[in-house]
Design a protein around this motif. Structure first.
Motif, PDB file in Angstrom:
ATOM      1  N   ALA A   5      -3.226 -10.950 -14.178  1.00  0.00           N
ATOM      2  CA  ALA A   5      -3.902  -9.334 -14.394  1.00  0.00           C
ATOM      3  C   ALA A   5      -4.758  -9.278 -13.237  1.00  0.00           C
ATOM      4  O   ALA A   5      -5.193  -8.077 -13.106  1.00  0.00           O
ATOM      5  CB  ALA A   5      -4.817  -9.454 -15.529  1.00  0.00           C
ATOM      6  N   GLY A   6      -4.857 -10.163 -12.169  1.00  0.00           N
ATOM      7  CA  GLY A   6      -5.892 -10.003 -11.035  1.00  0.00           C
ATOM      8  C   GLY A   6      -5.623  -8.655 -10.239  1.00  0.00           C
ATOM      9  O   GLY A   6      -4.534  -8.245 -10.211  1.00  0.00           O
ATOM     10  N   LEU A   7      -6.700  -8.487  -9.542  1.00  0.00           N
ATOM     11  CA  LEU A   7      -6.585  -7.161  -8.628  1.00  0.00           C
ATOM     12  C   LEU A   7      -5.747  -7.248  -7.142  1.00  0.00           C
ATOM     13  O   LEU A   7      -5.405  -6.240  -6.765  1.00  0.00           O
ATOM     14  CB  LEU A   7      -7.970  -6.896  -8.438  1.00  0.00           C
ATOM     15  CG  LEU A   7      -8.866  -6.028  -9.220  1.00  0.00           C
ATOM     16  CD1 LEU A   7     -10.315  -5.796  -8.789  1.00  0.00           C
ATOM     17  CD2 LEU A   7      -8.153  -4.772  -9.754  1.00  0.00           C
ATOM     18  N   GLY A   8      -5.835  -8.494  -6.726  1.00  0.00           N
ATOM     19  CA  GLY A   8      -4.967  -8.703  -5.670  1.00  0.00           C
ATOM     20  C   GLY A   8      -5.749  -7.944  -4.107  1.00  0.00           C
ATOM     21  O   GLY A   8      -5.140  -7.652  -3.587  1.00  0.00           O
ATOM     22  N   THR A   9      -7.086  -7.924  -4.174  1.00  0.00           N
ATOM     23  CA  THR A   9      -7.772  -7.621  -3.173  1.00  0.00           C
ATOM     24  C   THR A   9      -7.462  -8.009  -2.018  1.00  0.00           C
ATOM     25  O   THR A   9      -7.366  -7.466  -0.996  1.00  0.00           O
ATOM     26  CB  THR A   9      -9.414  -7.485  -3.403  1.00  0.00           C
ATOM     27  OG1 THR A   9      -9.561  -8.881  -3.671  1.00  0.00           O
ATOM     28  CG2 THR A   9      -9.760  -6.438  -4.460  1.00  0.00           C
ATOM     29  N   ARG A  10      -7.082  -9.474  -1.777  1.00  0.00           N
ATOM     30  CA  ARG A  10      -6.814 -10.021  -0.557  1.00  0.00           C
ATOM     31  C   ARG A  10      -5.316  -9.485  -0.078  1.00  0.00           C
ATOM     32  O   ARG A  10      -4.991  -9.554   1.152  1.00  0.00           O
ATOM     33  CB  ARG A  10      -6.816 -11.488  -0.630  1.00  0.00           C
ATOM     34  CG  ARG A  10      -8.010 -12.139  -0.837  1.00  0.00           C
ATOM     35  CD  ARG A  10      -7.912 -13.707  -1.316  1.00  0.00           C
ATOM     36  NE  ARG A  10      -7.169 -13.693  -2.553  1.00  0.00           N
ATOM     37  CZ  ARG A  10      -6.449 -14.836  -2.973  1.00  0.00           C
ATOM     38  NH1 ARG A  10      -6.513 -15.719  -2.018  1.00  0.00           N
ATOM     39  NH2 ARG A  10      -5.915 -14.725  -4.027  1.00  0.00           N
ATOM     40  N   PHE A  11      -4.668  -8.602  -0.688  1.00  0.00           N
ATOM     41  CA  PHE A  11      -3.363  -8.323  -0.333  1.00  0.00           C
ATOM     42  C   PHE A  11      -3.217  -6.705  -0.246  1.00  0.00           C
ATOM     43  O   PHE A  11      -2.171  -6.015  -0.097  1.00  0.00           O
ATOM     44  CB  PHE A  11      -2.232  -8.720  -1.285  1.00  0.00           C
ATOM     45  CG  PHE A  11      -1.092  -9.074  -0.297  1.00  0.00           C
ATOM     46  CD1 PHE A  11      -0.553 -10.529  -0.242  1.00  0.00           C
ATOM     47  CD2 PHE A  11      -0.428  -8.263   0.480  1.00  0.00           C
ATOM     48  CE1 PHE A  11       0.442 -10.909   0.818  1.00  0.00           C
ATOM     49  CE2 PHE A  11       0.934  -8.540   1.186  1.00  0.00           C
ATOM     50  CZ  PHE A  11       1.166  -9.865   1.317  1.00  0.00           C
ATOM     51  N   PRO A  21       1.453  -4.757  -8.447  1.00  0.00           N
ATOM     52  CA  PRO A  21       0.903  -5.993  -8.866  1.00  0.00           C
ATOM     53  C   PRO A  21       1.414  -7.012  -7.525  1.00  0.00           C
ATOM     54  O   PRO A  21       2.536  -6.963  -7.008  1.00  0.00           O
ATOM     55  CB  PRO A  21       1.603  -6.747 -10.146  1.00  0.00           C
ATOM     56  CG  PRO A  21       2.476  -5.625 -10.638  1.00  0.00           C
ATOM     57  CD  PRO A  21       2.664  -4.420  -9.589  1.00  0.00           C
ATOM     58  N   LYS A  22       0.333  -7.968  -7.331  1.00  0.00           N
ATOM     59  CA  LYS A  22       0.665  -9.030  -6.077  1.00  0.00           C
ATOM     60  C   LYS A  22       1.711  -9.782  -6.665  1.00  0.00           C
ATOM     61  O   LYS A  22       2.793 -10.368  -5.826  1.00  0.00           O
ATOM     62  CB  LYS A  22      -0.379  -9.740  -5.703  1.00  0.00           C
ATOM     63  CG  LYS A  22      -0.992 -10.596  -6.647  1.00  0.00           C
ATOM     64  CD  LYS A  22      -2.102 -11.372  -6.171  1.00  0.00           C
ATOM     65  CE  LYS A  22      -3.056 -12.265  -7.242  1.00  0.00           C
ATOM     66  NZ  LYS A  22      -4.071 -12.891  -6.655  1.00  0.00           N
ATOM     67  N   GLU A  23       1.980 -10.237  -8.104  1.00  0.00           N
ATOM     68  CA  GLU A  23       2.880 -11.035  -8.660  1.00  0.00           C
ATOM     69  C   GLU A  23       4.132 -10.555  -8.480  1.00  0.00           C
ATOM     70  O   GLU A  23       5.286 -11.011  -8.669  1.00  0.00           O
ATOM     71  CB  GLU A  23       2.744 -11.245  -9.956  1.00  0.00           C
ATOM     72  CG  GLU A  23       1.322 -11.903 -10.450  1.00  0.00           C
ATOM     73  CD  GLU A  23       0.067 -11.190 -10.382  1.00  0.00           C
ATOM     74  OE1 GLU A  23       0.175  -9.791 -10.326  1.00  0.00           O
ATOM     75  OE2 GLU A  23      -1.121 -11.792 -10.468  1.00  0.00           O
ATOM     76  N   ARG A  67      -2.580  -7.625 -22.730  1.00  0.00           N
ATOM     77  CA  ARG A  67      -3.255  -7.034 -21.602  1.00  0.00           C
ATOM     78  C   ARG A  67      -4.836  -7.685 -21.420  1.00  0.00           C
ATOM     79  O   ARG A  67      -5.184  -7.685 -22.662  1.00  0.00           O
ATOM     80  CB  ARG A  67      -3.185  -5.672 -21.633  1.00  0.00           C
ATOM     81  CG  ARG A  67      -1.878  -4.802 -21.126  1.00  0.00           C
ATOM     82  CD  ARG A  67      -1.913  -3.306 -21.456  1.00  0.00           C
ATOM     83  NE  ARG A  67      -2.411  -2.565 -20.672  1.00  0.00           N
ATOM     84  CZ  ARG A  67      -2.055  -2.027 -19.522  1.00  0.00           C
ATOM     85  NH1 ARG A  67      -0.792  -2.008 -19.229  1.00  0.00           N
ATOM     86  NH2 ARG A  67      -2.521  -1.375 -18.742  1.00  0.00           N
ATOM     87  N   GLN A  68      -5.333  -8.208 -20.281  1.00  0.00           N
ATOM     88  CA  GLN A  68      -6.633  -8.396 -20.097  1.00  0.00           C
ATOM     89  C   GLN A  68      -7.300  -6.977 -19.802  1.00  0.00           C
ATOM     90  O   GLN A  68      -6.991  -6.640 -18.652  1.00  0.00           O
ATOM     91  CB  GLN A  68      -6.688  -9.414 -19.057  1.00  0.00           C
ATOM     92  CG  GLN A  68      -8.177  -9.827 -18.914  1.00  0.00           C
ATOM     93  CD  GLN A  68      -8.256 -10.710 -17.626  1.00  0.00           C
ATOM     94  OE1 GLN A  68      -7.317 -10.914 -16.856  1.00  0.00           O
ATOM     95  NE2 GLN A  68      -9.208 -11.420 -17.657  1.00  0.00           N
ATOM     96  N   LYS A  69      -8.022  -6.255 -20.613  1.00  0.00           N
ATOM     97  CA  LYS A  69      -8.575  -4.949 -20.362  1.00  0.00           C
ATOM     98  C   LYS A  69      -9.684  -4.844 -19.229  1.00  0.00           C
ATOM     99  O   LYS A  69      -9.600  -4.056 -18.418  1.00  0.00           O
ATOM    100  CB  LYS A  69      -9.074  -4.428 -21.679  1.00  0.00           C
ATOM    101  CG  LYS A  69      -7.899  -4.168 -22.566  1.00  0.00           C
ATOM    102  CD  LYS A  69      -8.271  -3.155 -23.544  1.00  0.00           C
ATOM    103  CE  LYS A  69      -7.288  -3.123 -24.849  1.00  0.00           C
ATOM    104  NZ  LYS A  69      -7.460  -4.012 -25.877  1.00  0.00           N
TER     105      LYS A  69
END
Ligand code: UTP
Length: 295
Positions: A10-16, A24-26, A101-103
Motif C-alpha cells: 500500500a506504500g506511497l513509493g516516494t523514492r521512485f 504502484p511501485k509494486e 485496502r489500507q485507507k
C-alpha cells in the motif's frame, strides 16, 4: 502447516517518483514482469497459495493484473498467440489472491494489522511487495523450514554495509547455528552508532497471531508510523524470535539503483536476452573506458 501469506503493497513509493505518481511501485516491471508477480510466485513456490495483498489508493492495477482479462485473452486466441495466452492464464490461476485496502498509510505495522481477520489464529508469512529475492530455494521456504524446526516467529536477515544500517530494521542476538540467531533486540533505522550489528531485516517474515496484540500496543515510531520492527521488539518480551540469514540476493526495487541492478541481472539470466544484452553491456563499458582514456 502455514497456508497464508500477506503482501503489504500500500506504500506511497516516494523514492521512485515520478514513476509512482499514478502507478504502484509494486507494478514496476523487471523486464516484462511486475515486481509483485515475482513475490506472489515466491509464495506459490514455497507452497502457499492463499495470499492477502494489502492494497491502497491508486493500486487498482494490482487487482487487475491477477484478474481475468477476457478481451485480451480472446484477442490472443484469435491471433493464435498461444504462448502469451498460456502465460496470461498462468498469472490468473497462480494463487487464491484476496485484497484489503489500507485507507491511511500508517506504516508497515499498520498494514500487517489489516490482516488480523484474514489470518485469525494461524501463523502466516509476510513478503514485502517491493522486495525481490533471487535464490535457489525460495526465501519464504527457507523461513518455513526454520519455523518448523524452532516453532518461533522467524525473520529473514541479510548482512548490509555498516554505512547503510540507518536504512533498515537491525537485529541483535545469539547464534544458534551459522545461519540462525535467537534475537535479543530489534531496532528500526538506527544511527550507525546505535546499531548493535549490521544484520538487517530482509523483507520476509513468518509471524504468529500474537503479533496483532503486540501491534495494538505499539506506539508510532520512526517517520511517525506504526513500525513492524517496534511491534516485534514488544513481542520479544513474551515469546522467542529467531532470525535466519538468507541464502540469496535481495533487491529493493523501490529504490532506483536497486531497480537498475535487478533489471540488468535478471536480463542476463533470461536466455532470449542474455547473448545480445551481454554484448551490449561489454560494448558500453569498453566505450566508457575509451572515452575516459581520451579525456
Ligand atoms: P517502504 O518502507 O518501502 O515504504 O515499504 P513506501 O512508502 O512504500 O516507499 P517510500 O519510502 O515512500 O519510497 C515497504 C513495503 O511496505 C508497504 C509498501 O507498499 C512496501 O511494499 N507499506 C508501507 C504498506 O503497505 N503500508 C504502509 O503504510 C507502508
Amino acid at each position: 502447516m502455514i497456508k497464508k501469506a500477506v503482501i503489504p503493497a500500500a506504500g506511497l513509493g516516494t523514492r521512485f517518483l515520478p514513476a509512482t505518481k499514478a502507478q504502484p511501485k509494486e507494478m514496476l516491471p523487471i523486464i516484462d514482469t511486475p515486481a509483485i508477480q515475482y513475490v506472489v510466485q515466491e509464495c506459490v513456490d514455497s507452497g502457499i497459495e492463499d495470499i492477502l495483498i494489502i492494497s491502497g489508493k491508486g493500486k487498482r492495477s494490482l487487482e487487475d493484473h491477477f484478474d481475468k482479462n477476457f478481451e485480451l485473452e480472446t484477442r490472443l486466441q484469435e491471433k493464435e498467440e498461444e504462448a502469451l495466452y498460456t502465460h496470461l492464464k498462468h498469472i490468473e490461476n497462480l494463487a487464491n489472491i484476496h485484497f484489503i485496502r489500507q485507507k491511511e498509510l500508517n506504516g508497515l505495522g499498520d498494514a500487517i494489522y489489516h490482516a488480523r481477520f484474514h489470518c485469525g489464529q494461524e501463523p502466516f508469512a509476510v513478503l514485502l511487495g517491493d522486495s525481490l529475492i533471487d535464490s535457489a530455494i525460495p526465501v519464504t521456504q527457507q523461513l518455513l523450514d526454520s519455523y518448523e524446526q524452532y516453532g518461533y516467529t522467524v525473520i529473514a536477515v541479510e548482512t548490509v554495509p555498516w554505512e547503510n544500517v540507518s536504512r533498515y530494521g537491525i537485529v541483535d542476538g545469539d547464534n544458534l547455528s551459522t545461519r540462525v540467531m535467537q534475537l535479543t533486540r530489534l531496532i528500526e533505522k538506527p544511527s550507525r552508532k546505535q546499531a548493535p550489528s549490521n544484520m538487517a531485516i530482509a523483507g520476509r517474515y513468518i509471524l504468529t497471531p500474537q503479533i496483532f496484540k503486540a501491534l495494538e500496543k505499539t506506539p508510532r515510531g520512526k517517520g511517525d508510523e506504526i513500525q513492524l520492527t517496534d511491534a516485534l521488539q514488544i513481542l520479544l518480551k513474551e515469546e522467542g524470535i529467531i532470525a535466519t540469514l538468507i541464502e540469496g540476493k535481495r533487491y529493493d526495487i523501490g529504490n532506483k539503483m536497486d531497480f537498475l541492478k535487478t533489471t540488468v541481472e535478471f536480463a542476463l539470466k533470461r536466455k532470449e536476452f542474455a547473448g545480445e544484452f551481454e554484448d551490449f553491456l561489454r560494448e558500453t563499458i569498453n566505450r566508457l573506458d575509451e572515452d575516459r582514456k581520451e579525456h
